[in-house]
Design an enzyme around this catalytic site. Sequence first.
Site, PDB file in Angstrom:
ATOM      1  N   TRP A   2      86.295  37.116 112.989  1.00  0.00           N
ATOM      2  CA  TRP A   2      84.937  37.898 112.634  1.00  0.00           C
ATOM      3  C   TRP A   2      83.735  37.937 112.372  1.00  0.00           C
ATOM      4  O   TRP A   2      82.833  38.600 113.315  1.00  0.00           O
ATOM      5  CB  TRP A   2      85.227  37.587 110.618  1.00  0.00           C
ATOM      6  CG  TRP A   2      86.335  38.434 110.070  1.00  0.00           C
ATOM      7  CD1 TRP A   2      86.919  37.388 109.634  1.00  0.00           C
ATOM      8  CD2 TRP A   2      86.072  39.653 109.791  1.00  0.00           C
ATOM      9  NE1 TRP A   2      88.411  38.527 108.490  1.00  0.00           N
ATOM     10  CE2 TRP A   2      88.113  39.456 109.040  1.00  0.00           C
ATOM     11  CE3 TRP A   2      85.777  41.000 110.381  1.00  0.00           C
ATOM     12  CZ2 TRP A   2      88.941  40.894 109.009  1.00  0.00           C
ATOM     13  CZ3 TRP A   2      86.430  41.893 109.967  1.00  0.00           C
ATOM     14  CH2 TRP A   2      87.868  41.749 109.691  1.00  0.00           C
ATOM     15  N   ASP A  56      77.641  35.232 107.041  1.00  0.00           N
ATOM     16  CA  ASP A  56      78.709  36.054 107.202  1.00  0.00           C
ATOM     17  C   ASP A  56      79.481  35.017 105.991  1.00  0.00           C
ATOM     18  O   ASP A  56      80.361  34.318 106.498  1.00  0.00           O
ATOM     19  CB  ASP A  56      79.557  36.450 108.235  1.00  0.00           C
ATOM     20  CG  ASP A  56      80.525  37.995 107.250  1.00  0.00           C
ATOM     21  OD1 ASP A  56      80.676  37.526 106.302  1.00  0.00           O
ATOM     22  OD2 ASP A  56      81.229  38.037 108.065  1.00  0.00           O
ATOM     23  N   LYS A  88      86.474  40.191  98.060  1.00  0.00           N
ATOM     24  CA  LYS A  88      87.306  39.636  98.085  1.00  0.00           C
ATOM     25  C   LYS A  88      87.119  38.750  96.603  1.00  0.00           C
ATOM     26  O   LYS A  88      87.645  37.889  95.979  1.00  0.00           O
ATOM     27  CB  LYS A  88      87.122  38.521  99.285  1.00  0.00           C
ATOM     28  CG  LYS A  88      87.847  38.659 100.355  1.00  0.00           C
ATOM     29  CD  LYS A  88      87.601  38.232 101.792  1.00  0.00           C
ATOM     30  CE  LYS A  88      88.060  38.493 103.091  1.00  0.00           C
ATOM     31  NZ  LYS A  88      87.865  40.581 103.047  1.00  0.00           N
TER      32      LYS A  88
END
Length: 363
Positions: A103, A173, A197
């Site tokens: 990511w 993030d 999530k």
Amino acid sequence: MTKRAYNFNAGPAALPLEVLERAQKQFVDYEDTGMSIMEMSHRGAVYEGVHKEAEQRLLSLLGNPEGFKVLFLQGGASTQFAMIPMNLLGEGQVASYVDTGSWAGKAISEAKLLGETQVAASTKADHYMRVPTSEELQIAANAAYVHLTSNETIGGVQFKQFPDTGDVPLVVDMSSDILSRPLDMSQFGMIYAGAQKNLGPSGVTVVIAREELVNHSPKHIPTIFRYDTHLSNGSLYNTPPSFAIYMVNEVLKWIEEQGGLEGVERLNTQKANLIYDAIDNSNGFYKGAAHSDSRSHMNITFRLQTEELEKAFIKASEQAGFVGLKGHRSVGGLRASIYNAVPYESCKALVEFMRDFQKKHGE
């Protein structure tokens, strides 16, 4: 209701059963309006009340940090990978990134399309199985911001503490571990997260930023990609994902009911310790993938001696009602994602299954 699955999906992931049941009751008729929240105008007073309540509740859980604003956007963290350099990377500046895995790598790739970037630290040489130390961090002198990924879902590594970046804004993030533990918001310039999530269903992205970072976007970028557009319009410049935001508000209520972030952290620590102890005490049958000092409390990655044995584990686990234990396709292995809403009982059931599987297949 049929028996609930043991849901260890990496995302979209488990939602609190209590939240799903509340939403079910309100799905057709929200607060005696004769409409679902999905059918309402986003300009109407009823929806705007939910919208504002979600903003305020989110900031409250974070300690009401002074000078921070909440934006509800769309496009997931992947859109933020582009919006951040679009808005924050000025002429003559460098974007500094910490490379900890897939990511982080995607964020770096997007930033390179938009301006000069620098990798301030990387753990690629260790196959992204750890996070870098603060001493490894080399921030460019003219850095506009430092970006890192707090938790990498694929490798299963997580920052336990965040580096001090001085006067350079730290942009994080937090898609896979937001609201899983208390945060000192004074450390950050901006945090952001896809909701799917720990916050709610897919469809809404949350940005929590210092107002001075997001109130003057460059005029040359498209209006919809400017943070100040969304700030000045209260995240209502275009039609928001209203049902997803309603669900986020319900999840935030649930977090309050768990004792806030301190209560959630206690439970997350118990869940993670339970599974890691099973791995570490298996006499080598199971092997943790991430370095012990970087182990994630959200995504537990582990291996067996052979891929054939891992395939057998996946097949047997699915037959036993477990979902989502297969590792990411890019790295293989096994992964248990134990986000906030995954019950302790599910983690206990997984440990019992792991021990039973070892009895059947161990030497």
